[in-house]
Write a protein that holds these residues in place. Structure first.
Motif, PDB file in Angstrom:
ATOM      1  N   LEU A  61       1.004  -1.006  -0.271  1.00  0.00           N
ATOM      2  CA  LEU A  61       0.100  -0.424   0.405  1.00  0.00           C
ATOM      3  C   LEU A  61       0.965   1.251  -0.089  1.00  0.00           C
ATOM      4  N   VAL A  62       2.107   1.301   0.526  1.00  0.00           N
ATOM      5  CA  VAL A  62       2.818   2.312   0.590  1.00  0.00           C
ATOM      6  C   VAL A  62       3.003   2.334  -0.686  1.00  0.00           C
ATOM      7  N   PHE A  63       4.208   1.984  -1.072  1.00  0.00           N
ATOM      8  CA  PHE A  63       4.188   2.140  -2.687  1.00  0.00           C
ATOM      9  C   PHE A  63       3.158   2.152  -3.152  1.00  0.00           C
ATOM     10  N   LEU A  64       2.425   1.844  -3.671  1.00  0.00           N
ATOM     11  CA  LEU A  64       0.890   2.169  -4.616  1.00  0.00           C
ATOM     12  C   LEU A  64       0.690   3.838  -3.641  1.00  0.00           C
ATOM     13  N   ALA A  65       0.910   4.006  -3.078  1.00  0.00           N
ATOM     14  CA  ALA A  65       0.400   5.387  -2.707  1.00  0.00           C
ATOM     15  C   ALA A  65       1.797   5.974  -2.275  1.00  0.00           C
ATOM     16  N   VAL A  66       2.560   5.510  -2.822  1.00  0.00           N
ATOM     17  CA  VAL A  66       4.055   6.591  -3.794  1.00  0.00           C
ATOM     18  C   VAL A  66       4.194   6.748  -5.326  1.00  0.00           C
ATOM     19  N   TRP A  67       3.448   5.743  -6.231  1.00  0.00           N
ATOM     20  CA  TRP A  67       2.865   5.440  -7.406  1.00  0.00           C
ATOM     21  C   TRP A  67       1.609   6.770  -7.598  1.00  0.00           C
ATOM     22  N   ALA A  68       0.848   6.765  -6.823  1.00  0.00           N
ATOM     23  CA  ALA A  68      -0.363   6.986  -6.739  1.00  0.00           C
ATOM     24  C   ALA A  68      -0.147   9.042  -6.888  1.00  0.00           C
ATOM     25  N   PHE A  69       1.383   9.211  -5.771  1.00  0.00           N
ATOM     26  CA  PHE A  69       1.246  10.733  -5.442  1.00  0.00           C
ATOM     27  C   PHE A  69       2.038  11.262  -6.522  1.00  0.00           C
ATOM     28  N   THR A  70       2.290  10.596  -7.819  1.00  0.00           N
ATOM     29  CA  THR A  70       3.206  10.900  -8.844  1.00  0.00           C
ATOM     30  C   THR A  70       1.677  11.010 -10.455  1.00  0.00           C
ATOM     31  N   LEU A  71       0.531  10.871 -10.032  1.00  0.00           N
ATOM     32  CA  LEU A  71      -0.820  10.967 -11.035  1.00  0.00           C
ATOM     33  C   LEU A  71      -1.363  12.832 -11.459  1.00  0.00           C
ATOM     34  N   ASP A  72      -1.263  12.591 -11.995  1.00  0.00           N
ATOM     35  CA  ASP A  72      -1.655  14.678 -11.880  1.00  0.00           C
ATOM     36  C   ASP A  72      -3.132  14.479 -11.497  1.00  0.00           C
ATOM     37  N   GLY A  73      -3.615  13.486 -11.117  1.00  0.00           N
ATOM     38  CA  GLY A  73      -4.622  14.302 -10.418  1.00  0.00           C
ATOM     39  C   GLY A  73      -4.407  14.157  -8.854  1.00  0.00           C
ATOM     40  N   ALA A  74      -3.497  13.817  -8.383  1.00  0.00           N
ATOM     41  CA  ALA A  74      -2.790  13.381  -7.167  1.00  0.00           C
ATOM     42  C   ALA A  74      -3.586  14.835  -5.646  1.00  0.00           C
ATOM     43  N   GLY A  75      -2.924  15.421  -6.535  1.00  0.00           N
ATOM     44  CA  GLY A  75      -3.603  16.343  -5.593  1.00  0.00           C
ATOM     45  C   GLY A  75      -4.778  17.238  -5.017  1.00  0.00           C
ATOM     46  N   ALA A  76      -5.239  16.887  -6.647  1.00  0.00           N
ATOM     47  CA  ALA A  76      -7.450  16.982  -6.158  1.00  0.00           C
ATOM     48  C   ALA A  76      -7.840  15.655  -5.279  1.00  0.00           C
ATOM     49  N   GLY A  77      -7.483  15.126  -5.275  1.00  0.00           N
ATOM     50  CA  GLY A  77      -7.388  13.878  -5.079  1.00  0.00           C
ATOM     51  C   GLY A  77      -7.188  13.873  -3.692  1.00  0.00           C
ATOM     52  N   TYR A  78      -6.247  14.249  -2.596  1.00  0.00           N
ATOM     53  CA  TYR A  78      -5.708  14.969  -1.640  1.00  0.00           C
ATOM     54  C   TYR A  78      -6.856  15.766  -1.272  1.00  0.00           C
ATOM     55  N   ALA A  79      -7.161  16.874  -1.449  1.00  0.00           N
ATOM     56  CA  ALA A  79      -8.021  17.491  -0.807  1.00  0.00           C
ATOM     57  C   ALA A  79      -8.941  17.317  -0.817  1.00  0.00           C
ATOM     58  N   TYR A  80      -9.496  16.604  -1.674  1.00  0.00           N
ATOM     59  CA  TYR A  80     -11.403  15.929  -1.416  1.00  0.00           C
ATOM     60  C   TYR A  80     -11.310  15.200  -0.555  1.00  0.00           C
ATOM     61  N   PHE A  81     -10.357  14.257  -0.005  1.00  0.00           N
ATOM     62  CA  PHE A  81     -10.332  13.126   0.927  1.00  0.00           C
ATOM     63  C   PHE A  81      -9.454  13.606   1.927  1.00  0.00           C
ATOM     64  N   LEU A  82      -8.703  14.649   2.249  1.00  0.00           N
ATOM     65  CA  LEU A  82      -8.138  15.027   3.872  1.00  0.00           C
ATOM     66  C   LEU A  82      -8.406  16.541   4.265  1.00  0.00           C
ATOM     67  N   THR A  83      -8.993  17.155   3.425  1.00  0.00           N
ATOM     68  CA  THR A  83      -9.287  18.675   3.741  1.00  0.00           C
ATOM     69  C   THR A  83     -10.552  18.539   3.898  1.00  0.00           C
ATOM     70  N   PRO A  84     -11.583  18.500   4.896  1.00  0.00           N
ATOM     71  CA  PRO A  84     -12.456  18.587   5.721  1.00  0.00           C
ATOM     72  C   PRO A  84     -13.345  19.913   5.944  1.00  0.00           C
ATOM     73  N   SER A  85     -14.306  20.262   5.474  1.00  0.00           N
ATOM     74  CA  SER A  85     -15.170  21.270   4.997  1.00  0.00           C
ATOM     75  C   SER A  85     -16.741  21.336   6.437  1.00  0.00           C
ATOM     76  N   LEU A  86     -16.603  22.485   7.034  1.00  0.00           N
ATOM     77  CA  LEU A  86     -17.868  22.489   7.978  1.00  0.00           C
ATOM     78  C   LEU A  86     -19.027  22.266   7.263  1.00  0.00           C
ATOM     79  N   ASP A  87     -19.098  23.087   6.442  1.00  0.00           N
ATOM     80  CA  ASP A  87     -20.166  23.200   5.764  1.00  0.00           C
ATOM     81  C   ASP A  87     -20.725  22.018   5.253  1.00  0.00           C
ATOM     82  N   ALA A  88     -20.045  20.891   4.682  1.00  0.00           N
ATOM     83  CA  ALA A  88     -19.865  19.688   4.296  1.00  0.00           C
ATOM     84  C   ALA A  88     -19.910  18.605   5.373  1.00  0.00           C
TER      85      ALA A  88
END
Length: 446
Positions: free
Chosen positions: A176-203
């Protein structure tokens, strides 16, 4: 009657318990329950549920197992409450019920390892899933997966489960660590991280009505609660183990694996412009994520590694589910463990045939388990430990806990009030949605 086994080492127990908790719930359900319930808002609710419900309930199962050194049914007789054996029996039946269709999904995963290597589903992932998920092919794959589970459990606690999980669990983490490192190189990684890890009070406010019950259910599903697994595994423990530390270790590692899974899944989805709220269940893993591998560099290899991780996680959970029934039979019948494992495996195969034949029937099996059996089993056990075992439970928790034993009274009041209230609310919602046909099932919608 066969002599009762024990874990060879404390590490063996911890790895096996973590392996039980780290299953399809982490690598499949967690990312897509997150996607369907507000993204990072769901993650926040889940972490709160783990702390307030999952951890205290896990300690309740640990206390029952270690205090009695018996299987989940006979544990109640061992402490002088024979009339409550039905609670243990209910948990054993719940685990057996779940494993009957869990094996079917495990078979799907094995098929996808081969399909990834061949690129068989790259062109039409939905059609491929439809071809392998039901009928004779699904039955054959179910048999192969179940045969592996039976073989491991038949070897026993030390030579089978402990040795197997000591290989599986570290492998899951490393891959899983290997896959996570690989996924970090993908173009959509930043948007994916934001969706997954940035909570919104409104949401969080907007999704609270649906996200909170799902988060509570996720907490005890992924921690293997309500299926007598942790009672069974802790029954092989020594009396001087620190249950608080052990329980905390399992919870932390299980949560980290779930987070790692999200760090792999969401970059893949965003890199391929796939809607993260596309759907849960089968479409989530076997269609939505799988469809991304065909357009990614080294897609065949990544697909094999990804589904290999899922297969290891599914196996580590399946062997714990099977051990629950085998432990009960081993404690009550003078029959060698291998024969017990084979006999129980036959029963699981037969009960799983409807799920292997028709995905709609698998969904029905899961609706019953997720909405009714699991929350009811957890609720009854925490009420028993909190109100009937009570002082003896606190004394057992304190044994080997050192200074952490002062946590005992707080834990007891959580079992008496907070945990039952939250689990009862989840059970009420589950019953309502079950009869209304709006299921929060693990595999639905298809």
């Amino acid at each position: 009657m066969a002599k009762r086994e024990t874990w060879a080492t404390r590490v063996g127990f911890l790895v096996a318990a973590i392996g039980s908790a780290v299953g399809l719930g982490n690598l499949w359900q967690f990312p897509f329950k997150t996607a369907g319930n507000g993204g990072a808002a769901f993650v926040a609710f889940y972490l709160i549920a783990v702390l307030l419900i999952g951890f205290p309930a896990m300690l309740a199962e640990f206390v029952m197992g270690r205090r009695t050194h018996r299987n989940a049914v006979d544990a109640f007789s061992e402490i002088g409450h024979r009339q409550w054996r039905i609670l243990g029996a209910f948990a054993v039946v719940t685990g057996f019920w779940i494993l009957s269709y869990y094996n079917v999904v495990g078979g799907w995963v094995l098929r996808y390892i081969v399909g990834s290597a061949q690129g068989a589903y790259f062109g039409a992932p939905a059609e491929y899933f439809g071809a392998v998920s039901a009928g004779p092919e699904a039955i054959a794959a179910q048999f192969v997966f179940l045969a592996i589970v039976v073989g491991i459990v038949a070897l026993g606690i030390e030579d089978g489960i402990e040795k197997a999980t000591k290989v599986m669990v570290p492998s899951i983490a490393v891959l899983l660590v290997f896959l996570a490192v690989w996924a970090f190189t993908l173009d959509g990684a930043g948007a994916g991280y934001a969706y997954f890890l940035t909570p919104s009070l409104d949401a969080m406010v907007e999704n609270a009505g649906t996200a909170i019950p799902f988060a509570v259910g996720q907490a005890f599903f992924t921690l293997s609660l309500g299926m007598a697994i942790m009672i069974t595994y802790s029954s092989y423990l020594g009396d001087d183990d620190n249950l608080l530390v052990d329980g905390g270790t399992v919870v932390v590692f299980n949560t980290l694996i779930g987070i790692l899974a999200g760090l792999v899944v969401f970059p893949i989805l965003f890199a391929n412009n796939i809607d993260p709220g596309l759907g849960g269940g089968a479409s989530a893993l076997f269609i939505a994520v799988a469809s991304g591998f065909g357009s990614l560099p080294l897609g065949n290899l990544i697909g094999v590694v990804f589904f290999g991780v899922v297969a290891l996680a599914a196996l580590s959970s399946a062997i714990s589910l099977m051990e629950v029934t085998v432990a009960w039979a081993n404690d009550n019948f003078d029959v060698p463990r291998p024969q017990l494992a084979i006999g129980i495996g036959v029963g699981l195969f037969v009960l799983g045939l409807p799920s292997a034949w028709d995905v709609a029937l698998l969904t029905w099996f899961d609706n019953i388990a997720y909405s009714l059996l699991l929350p009811l089993s957890v609720l009854m056990l925490v009420l028993f430990v909190g109100w009937i075992l009570a002082g003896d439970a606190v004394a057992e928790l304190r044994q080997g806990a050192g200074e952490l034993g002062t946590f005992g009274p707080i834990w007891m009041w959580a079992l008496r009030l907070t945990v039952p209230a939250l689990v009862f609310a989840t059970l009420a919602l589950g019953i309502q949605t079950l009869f209304l046909g709006e299921s929060p099932a693990f595999f639905a919608p298809f």
